[in-house]
Design a protein around this motif. Structure first.
Motif, PDB file in Angstrom:
ATOM      1  N   THR A 174      47.078  34.581  24.254  1.00 26.29           N
ATOM      2  CA  THR A 174      48.127  33.882  25.015  1.00 26.29           C
ATOM      3  C   THR A 174      47.567  32.679  25.761  1.00 26.29           C
ATOM      4  O   THR A 174      48.192  31.640  25.844  1.00 26.29           O
ATOM      5  N   HIS A 175      46.376  32.831  26.331  1.00 28.80           N
ATOM      6  CA  HIS A 175      45.748  31.756  27.112  1.00 28.80           C
ATOM      7  C   HIS A 175      44.330  32.202  27.472  1.00 28.80           C
ATOM      8  O   HIS A 175      43.989  33.380  27.291  1.00 28.80           O
ATOM      9  N   PRO A 176      43.505  31.274  27.968  1.00 32.07           N
ATOM     10  CA  PRO A 176      42.080  31.610  28.087  1.00 32.07           C
ATOM     11  C   PRO A 176      41.634  32.142  29.450  1.00 32.07           C
ATOM     12  O   PRO A 176      40.452  32.036  29.770  1.00 32.07           O
ATOM     13  N   TRP A 190      40.193  34.921  31.893  1.00 29.12           N
ATOM     14  CA  TRP A 190      39.204  35.942  31.523  1.00 29.12           C
ATOM     15  C   TRP A 190      39.824  37.284  31.180  1.00 29.12           C
ATOM     16  O   TRP A 190      39.329  37.997  30.305  1.00 29.12           O
ATOM     17  N   ASP A 191      40.894  37.642  31.886  1.00 33.85           N
ATOM     18  CA  ASP A 191      41.494  38.961  31.651  1.00 33.85           C
ATOM     19  C   ASP A 191      42.161  39.057  30.279  1.00 33.85           C
ATOM     20  O   ASP A 191      42.575  40.137  29.871  1.00 33.85           O
ATOM     21  N   HIS A 192      42.228  37.941  29.545  1.00 30.47           N
ATOM     22  CA  HIS A 192      42.837  37.930  28.205  1.00 30.47           C
ATOM     23  C   HIS A 192      41.825  37.632  27.097  1.00 30.47           C
ATOM     24  O   HIS A 192      42.182  37.710  25.923  1.00 30.47           O
ATOM     25  N   ILE A 193      40.586  37.264  27.478  1.00 37.94           N
ATOM     26  CA  ILE A 193      39.613  36.882  26.434  1.00 37.94           C
ATOM     27  C   ILE A 193      38.265  37.588  26.532  1.00 37.94           C
ATOM     28  O   ILE A 193      37.497  37.568  25.579  1.00 37.94           O
ATOM     29  N   THR A 242      53.544  37.097  28.663  1.00 35.13           N
ATOM     30  CA  THR A 242      52.742  37.407  29.843  1.00 35.13           C
ATOM     31  C   THR A 242      52.246  36.139  30.513  1.00 35.13           C
ATOM     32  O   THR A 242      52.255  35.051  29.937  1.00 35.13           O
ATOM     33  N   ASP A 243      51.871  36.288  31.766  1.00 35.25           N
ATOM     34  CA  ASP A 243      51.326  35.192  32.566  1.00 35.25           C
ATOM     35  C   ASP A 243      52.268  33.999  32.603  1.00 35.25           C
ATOM     36  O   ASP A 243      51.954  32.895  32.158  1.00 35.25           O
ATOM     37  N   THR A 244      53.423  34.277  33.187  1.00 36.74           N
ATOM     38  CA  THR A 244      54.413  33.223  33.408  1.00 36.74           C
ATOM     39  C   THR A 244      55.311  33.620  34.571  1.00 36.74           C
ATOM     40  O   THR A 244      55.453  34.809  34.871  1.00 36.74           O
ATOM     41  N   THR A 301      54.257  45.034  31.918  1.00 38.06           N
ATOM     42  CA  THR A 301      52.809  45.023  31.768  1.00 38.06           C
ATOM     43  C   THR A 301      52.194  44.041  32.757  1.00 38.06           C
ATOM     44  O   THR A 301      52.894  43.432  33.560  1.00 38.06           O
ATOM     45  N   HIS A 302      50.852  43.903  32.709  1.00 37.57           N
ATOM     46  CA  HIS A 302      50.137  42.980  33.599  1.00 37.57           C
ATOM     47  C   HIS A 302      50.491  43.283  35.062  1.00 37.57           C
ATOM     48  O   HIS A 302      50.763  42.412  35.871  1.00 37.57           O
ATOM     49  N   ILE A 303      50.447  44.596  35.358  1.00 36.21           N
ATOM     50  CA  ILE A 303      50.792  45.093  36.691  1.00 36.21           C
ATOM     51  C   ILE A 303      49.656  44.774  37.664  1.00 36.21           C
ATOM     52  O   ILE A 303      48.473  44.876  37.307  1.00 36.21           O
TER      53      ILE A 303
HETATM   54 ZN   LIG Z   1      46.461  37.492  33.094  1.00 35.31          ZN
END
Ligand SMILES: [Zn+2]
Ligand SMILES: [Zn+2]
Length: 248
Positions: free
Chosen positions: A54-56, A58-61, A155-157, A213-215
């Motif tokens: 989704t984007h870079p 750290w919690d996603h990569i 996520t992340d929006t 998600t992403h709580i």
């Molecule tokens: Zn995130």
């Protein structure tokens, strides 16, 4: 379509949630590679993985580094890594670089910006995407259509109306919900979402089911907030949980 949430937490792991990773085992597709990505290799039904970022942040990569050993051992032979140019560049430049982690595994990189139609076909499924501008650096919404069911991952929006049409009528929406209504003032400040606005999004886009998600990882509980008010807005809302299986 089967969806396995492997990591459903916000920025850092806690006692009940790892950070973002979702597997569609029948399709060899996954979304995001947070700390839960260590769970991927033993659950794959193929040695080929299609991994969409989704984007870079750290919690996603960070979990991309966990694929190094399974690839070395040939438990996973091919990883197609999808993201926009900015995301893939960040992975190459900052995650896999001296002195943090010198060797990037032999990922097959696919820049989504180069695909004007914003869709591609994997097996008999179609993956669609739409950029989400509100998060710092942006994020990417995804939708999988296997011809029978439609699954959307967002996520992340901060919630706005720009992606209503993109997710409209999905059978399942997995959407971030970092904040409760009590801490909602932080949502706009940090470009994340809070409970009531996500429930209202699910209602107006008429999705079948909403999983949160992403709580906020400071919430060390599988079900941190009472969802009864949110369920008056949309009846089919629950928390996504690490290692659950969702069958559509
Ligand atoms: Zn995130
Ligand atoms: Zn982020």
């Amino acid at each position: 379509m089967r969806i396995e949430p492997l990591g459903t937490g916000g920025y850092h792991p806690n006692e009940v949630r790892h950070t973002a990773c979702f597997l569609l085992p029948e399709l060899n597709i996954a979304f995001d590679a947070g700390t839960a990505a260590f769970r991927l290799s033993e659950r794959l039904q193929s040695k080929e993985l299609h991994l969409f970022l989704t984007h870079p942040h750290w919690d996603h990569i960070i979990g991309l580094t966990y694929l190094y050993v399974p690839m070395l051992l040939k438990q996973i032979e091919t990883v197609h890594l999808y993201g926009n140019r900015h995301t893939l560049e960040a992975v190459k430049t900052y995650l896999f670089s001296e002195p943090t982690f010198a060797h990037m595994p032999d990922f097959q990189l696919v820049e989504l910006d180069a695909i004007e139609s914003r869709q591609l076909t994997i097996g008999t499924s179609t993956i669609h995407w739409q950029p989400l501008p509100s998060h710092p650096g942006g994020s990417m919404a995804y939708l999988v259509d296997d011809g029978t069911k439609r699954f959307a991952y967002v996520t992340d929006t901060y919630v706005d109306e720009t992606y209503d049409d993109f997710i409209r009528g999905a059978d399942l929406l997995i959407h971030e919900c970092y904040f409760s209504d009590e801490t909602s003032e932080w949502a706009e400040k940090t470009s994340h979402s809070y409970l009531t606005q996500v429930a209202e999004l699910a209602r107006r886009t008429e999705v079948g089911q909403l999983l949160l998600t992403h709580i906020d990882p400071r919430e060390n509980s599988e079900a941190p907030w009472d969802l009864s008010h949110a369920r008056t807005i949309h009846p089919n809302i629950d928390y996504a949980r690490d290692l659950q299986t969702v069958q559509l």
